[in-house]
Design a protein around this motif. Structure first.
Motif, PDB file in Angstrom:
ATOM      1  N   ILE A 178     -13.023  76.281  54.013  1.00 19.70           N
ATOM      2  CA  ILE A 178     -12.372  77.432  54.636  1.00 19.70           C
ATOM      3  C   ILE A 178     -11.029  77.680  53.963  1.00 19.70           C
ATOM      4  O   ILE A 178     -10.219  76.762  53.816  1.00 19.70           O
ATOM      5  CB  ILE A 178     -12.165  77.215  56.142  1.00 19.70           C
ATOM      6  N   ALA A 179     -10.797  78.922  53.581  1.00 20.22           N
ATOM      7  CA  ALA A 179      -9.512  79.338  53.023  1.00 20.22           C
ATOM      8  C   ALA A 179      -8.962  80.477  53.866  1.00 20.22           C
ATOM      9  O   ALA A 179      -9.662  81.045  54.714  1.00 20.22           O
ATOM     10  CB  ALA A 179      -9.671  79.777  51.561  1.00 20.22           C
ATOM     11  N   SER A 180      -7.708  80.826  53.633  1.00 21.78           N
ATOM     12  CA  SER A 180      -7.076  81.898  54.390  1.00 21.78           C
ATOM     13  C   SER A 180      -6.085  82.651  53.519  1.00 21.78           C
ATOM     14  O   SER A 180      -5.486  82.072  52.601  1.00 21.78           O
ATOM     15  CB  SER A 180      -6.360  81.328  55.625  1.00 21.78           C
ATOM     16  N   LEU A 181      -5.908  83.942  53.820  1.00 20.09           N
ATOM     17  CA  LEU A 181      -4.848  84.714  53.178  1.00 20.09           C
ATOM     18  C   LEU A 181      -3.490  84.388  53.786  1.00 20.09           C
ATOM     19  O   LEU A 181      -2.462  84.800  53.253  1.00 20.09           O
ATOM     20  CB  LEU A 181      -5.112  86.209  53.305  1.00 20.09           C
ATOM     21  N   GLY A 182      -3.486  83.672  54.925  1.00 16.29           N
ATOM     22  CA  GLY A 182      -2.240  83.212  55.528  1.00 16.29           C
ATOM     23  C   GLY A 182      -1.508  84.228  56.364  1.00 16.29           C
ATOM     24  O   GLY A 182      -0.347  84.026  56.722  1.00 16.29           O
TER      25      GLY A 182
ATOM     26  N   THR B  60      -3.313  97.117  53.626  1.00 15.47           N
ATOM     27  CA  THR B  60      -3.019  96.832  52.221  1.00 15.47           C
ATOM     28  C   THR B  60      -2.959  95.324  51.990  1.00 15.47           C
ATOM     29  O   THR B  60      -2.758  94.542  52.931  1.00 15.47           O
ATOM     30  CB  THR B  60      -1.668  97.457  51.804  1.00 15.47           C
ATOM     31  N   PHE B  61      -3.118  94.938  50.728  1.00 20.18           N
ATOM     32  CA  PHE B  61      -3.108  93.527  50.362  1.00 20.18           C
ATOM     33  C   PHE B  61      -2.199  93.331  49.150  1.00 20.18           C
ATOM     34  O   PHE B  61      -2.162  94.160  48.239  1.00 20.18           O
ATOM     35  CB  PHE B  61      -4.522  93.047  50.036  1.00 20.18           C
ATOM     36  N   THR B  62      -1.470  92.234  49.160  1.00 17.55           N
ATOM     37  CA  THR B  62      -0.592  91.920  48.041  1.00 17.55           C
ATOM     38  C   THR B  62      -1.411  91.385  46.866  1.00 17.55           C
ATOM     39  O   THR B  62      -2.582  90.988  47.024  1.00 17.55           O
ATOM     40  CB  THR B  62       0.448  90.869  48.444  1.00 17.55           C
ATOM     41  N   ASP B  63      -0.785  91.348  45.692  1.00 20.47           N
ATOM     42  CA  ASP B  63      -1.462  90.787  44.522  1.00 20.47           C
ATOM     43  C   ASP B  63      -1.816  89.319  44.751  1.00 20.47           C
ATOM     44  O   ASP B  63      -2.900  88.864  44.347  1.00 20.47           O
ATOM     45  CB  ASP B  63      -0.557  90.915  43.290  1.00 20.47           C
ATOM     46  N   ALA B  64      -0.914  88.596  45.412  1.00 22.39           N
ATOM     47  CA  ALA B  64      -1.186  87.180  45.684  1.00 22.39           C
ATOM     48  C   ALA B  64      -2.388  87.025  46.610  1.00 22.39           C
ATOM     49  O   ALA B  64      -3.227  86.127  46.422  1.00 22.39           O
ATOM     50  CB  ALA B  64       0.049  86.511  46.289  1.00 22.39           C
ATOM     51  N   GLU B  65      -2.488  87.880  47.622  1.00 20.29           N
ATOM     52  CA  GLU B  65      -3.632  87.817  48.547  1.00 20.29           C
ATOM     53  C   GLU B  65      -4.929  88.154  47.826  1.00 20.29           C
ATOM     54  O   GLU B  65      -5.963  87.504  48.050  1.00 20.29           O
ATOM     55  CB  GLU B  65      -3.402  88.774  49.711  1.00 20.29           C
ATOM     56  N   MET B  66      -4.890  89.143  46.931  1.00 19.56           N
ATOM     57  CA  MET B  66      -6.098  89.500  46.201  1.00 19.56           C
ATOM     58  C   MET B  66      -6.498  88.403  45.219  1.00 19.56           C
ATOM     59  O   MET B  66      -7.693  88.217  44.944  1.00 19.56           O
ATOM     60  CB  MET B  66      -5.904  90.823  45.471  1.00 19.56           C
ATOM     61  N   ASP B  67      -5.526  87.669  44.703  1.00 16.03           N
ATOM     62  CA  ASP B  67      -5.854  86.527  43.839  1.00 16.03           C
ATOM     63  C   ASP B  67      -6.649  85.485  44.622  1.00 16.03           C
ATOM     64  O   ASP B  67      -7.635  84.921  44.118  1.00 16.03           O
ATOM     65  CB  ASP B  67      -4.577  85.894  43.279  1.00 16.03           C
ATOM     66  N   VAL B  68      -6.210  85.213  45.863  1.00 13.53           N
ATOM     67  CA  VAL B  68      -6.929  84.260  46.708  1.00 13.53           C
ATOM     68  C   VAL B  68      -8.334  84.777  47.000  1.00 13.53           C
ATOM     69  O   VAL B  68      -9.331  84.046  46.883  1.00 13.53           O
ATOM     70  CB  VAL B  68      -6.167  84.020  48.027  1.00 13.53           C
TER      71      VAL B  68
ATOM     72  N   ASN C 111     -13.921  96.077  50.345  1.00 12.05           N
ATOM     73  CA  ASN C 111     -13.934  97.379  49.680  1.00 12.05           C
ATOM     74  C   ASN C 111     -12.816  97.540  48.660  1.00 12.05           C
ATOM     75  O   ASN C 111     -12.803  98.503  47.896  1.00 12.05           O
ATOM     76  CB  ASN C 111     -13.794  98.503  50.722  1.00 12.05           C
ATOM     77  N   HIS C 112     -11.865  96.621  48.646  1.00 14.70           N
ATOM     78  CA  HIS C 112     -10.714  96.740  47.746  1.00 14.70           C
ATOM     79  C   HIS C 112     -11.190  96.675  46.289  1.00 14.70           C
ATOM     80  O   HIS C 112     -12.057  95.869  45.944  1.00 14.70           O
ATOM     81  CB  HIS C 112      -9.733  95.596  48.025  1.00 14.70           C
ATOM     82  N   PRO C 113     -10.652  97.529  45.425  1.00 15.48           N
ATOM     83  CA  PRO C 113     -11.099  97.518  44.018  1.00 15.48           C
ATOM     84  C   PRO C 113     -10.871  96.191  43.317  1.00 15.48           C
ATOM     85  O   PRO C 113     -11.550  95.893  42.319  1.00 15.48           O
ATOM     86  CB  PRO C 113     -10.271  98.648  43.379  1.00 15.48           C
ATOM     87  N   GLY C 114      -9.961  95.371  43.807  1.00 13.24           N
ATOM     88  CA  GLY C 114      -9.723  94.072  43.190  1.00 13.24           C
ATOM     89  C   GLY C 114     -10.652  92.982  43.681  1.00 13.24           C
ATOM     90  O   GLY C 114     -10.597  91.847  43.183  1.00 13.24           O
ATOM     91  N   PHE C 115     -11.518  93.289  44.663  1.00 10.66           N
ATOM     92  CA  PHE C 115     -12.440  92.285  45.189  1.00 10.66           C
ATOM     93  C   PHE C 115     -13.671  92.233  44.292  1.00 10.66           C
ATOM     94  O   PHE C 115     -14.210  93.269  43.893  1.00 10.66           O
ATOM     95  CB  PHE C 115     -12.841  92.646  46.626  1.00 10.66           C
ATOM     96  N   PRO C 116     -14.162  91.046  43.966  1.00 11.42           N
ATOM     97  CA  PRO C 116     -15.339  90.945  43.091  1.00 11.42           C
ATOM     98  C   PRO C 116     -16.534  91.722  43.638  1.00 11.42           C
ATOM     99  O   PRO C 116     -16.741  91.802  44.853  1.00 11.42           O
ATOM    100  CB  PRO C 116     -15.623  89.434  43.082  1.00 11.42           C
TER     101      PRO C 116
END
Length: 400
Positions: free
Chosen positions: A74-78, A89-97, A120-125
């Motif tokens: 289990i992981a979390s964006l925190g 919205t999501f930060t770059d650090a959150e999208m990295d996680v 749905n975020h464009p940075g999500f795989p």
């Protein structure tokens, strides 16, 4: 038995907090991870969530602990709902996680629509997404319903598991393509939820301060307008007034005297009869609901809207408590032959609780016969099939 595969699945949670959908989803994830060749992990957007006036930390949550015990990573964006960030919205650090957690998986499974704003975020795989839907009122989901539609329009959404027929009908009417909607009925672990011998049942009542000969009604719900707690308390007032042996327990987030909303509702319902209020017991969040329900004669639901296939009715019935519900979602179908459906009138609800308790012995055989219908093994098989089809890209075509 469900088909095995080497499928790698990432579940997206809005957060870990008290609620039936999280109980069920965590049962699915733990079950498929432990008993199949599927490998499951989870990503939570929030590490703590404030709901029903209670700040609930991920690491303290029973669902989180059960998944960890099953070996699910289990992981979390925190995030915290007490923070001041924009939930859209999501930060770059959150999208990295998020990218790290999703990169190595075959399928993403979203608990309800809310986490889809991340998927749905464009940075999500780019991974096929299966949404798990647990309501019969998508119009109350706000922007999350738009996120679900967007996922369907983009082709990311390859299936949506509906926990009830009412869920499927509601989301189809809301514009989700029907061929994506698959009904997998809710199930529970029957080794945990089962009746107790009379001696054990009476012993537990004594330890809880409930008289052995009491007529006990249990309400398992969070303090929320959807659950209609004011109607429940109006019915509870009528019930304990009519039945001198009547007692009521209230379990769930916000069901404590520390919640000013519940306290105000209790004051209003019992203003002129504080003696009756002594037989109403707010217990808050419980980790031993199988014990509470096995002590009970009746499990009650007074929800006004939004329900699909409420777990409390299933869990209570499988513990030997007679389910009594208002006509929301698939509740009437769930209790057909084993319980009762009422209107939204408090007096009728109270009378039905009394009748249901009196007929427990008569309905015992029907409750026993219904057990296999509510087995979580069937539920796991249904979820496994949907996920495997999502991986193979065969799509889902549901028969009418």
């Amino acid at each position: 038995m469900f088909e095995h595969s080497s499928l790698r699945v990432l579940s997206l949670y809005e957060g870990f907090f008290s609620g039936g959908a999280r109980v069920l989803h965590s049962t699915v994830v733990a079950g498929l991870h432990t008993h199949g060749r599927q490998v499951h992990s989870a990503l939570s957007l929030h590490s703590e969530v404030r709901r029903e006036s209670l700040l609930q930390r991920m690491e303290d949550d029973p669902r989180f602990l059960s998944l960890r015990a099953a070996g699910v990573r289990i992981a979390s964006l925190g995030r915290s709902t007490d923070g001041d960030h924009d939930p859209r919205t999501f930060t770059d650090a959150e999208m990295d996680v998020a990218a790290r957690e999703a990169t190595g998986v075959d399928v993403v499974m979203s608990l309800k629509e809310q986490p889809l704003r991340l998927a749905n975020h464009p940075g999500f795989p780019d991974r096929p997404v299966v949404a798990c839907l647990h309501r019969s009122d998508p119009e109350h989901s706000g922007e999350a319903l738009d996120d679900l539609r967007a996922a369907a329009d983009s082709g990311r959404l390859v299936a949506a598991v509906c926990c009830a027929e009412s869920t499927k009908q509601a989301y189809s009417a809301a514009g989700i393509p029907e061929h994506l909607l698959r009904v997998v009925p809710n199930g529970i672990d029957l080794t945990r939820f089962h009746p107790l011998r009379r001696v054990r049942r009476m012993s537990l009542r004594g330890a809880a301060g409930i008289p052995a000969d009491a007529t006990l009604v249990t309400y398992a719900a969070r303090y929320d307008a959807m659950k209609n707690p004011r109607l429940f308390l109006a019915a509870a007032r009528a019930f304990v007034e009519r039945d001198p042996s009547g007692h009521v327990v209230m379990c769930g987030a916000g069901m404590t005297i520390d919640n000013p909303g519940l306290t105000a509702d209790l004051d209003e319902a019992f203003a002129d009869r504080p003696d009756l209020r002594e037989r109403v017991h707010p217990l808050g969040v419980r980790r031993d609901m199988e014990t509470v329900l096995a002590m009970s004669d009746v499990v009650a639901l007074t929800s006004a809207f939004g329900e699909a296939a409420p777990l409390c009715l299933i869990e209570g019935a499988m513990c030997g408590a007679i389910p009594v519900t208002t006509p929301v979602g698939d509740s009437a179908r769930l209790v057909d032959g084993i319980g009762f459906v009422t209107s939204f009138e408090a007096e009728e609800i109270a009378e039905t609780w009394i009748e249901a308790a009196a007929r427990r012995g008569e309905l015992r055989g029907a409750l026993t016969a219904a057990r296999q219908r509510f087995s979580h093994v069937r539920m796991l098989s249904g979820y496994a099939q949907v996920l495997e089809q999502a991986m193979r890209g065969t799509g889902l075509r549901v028969a009418a």
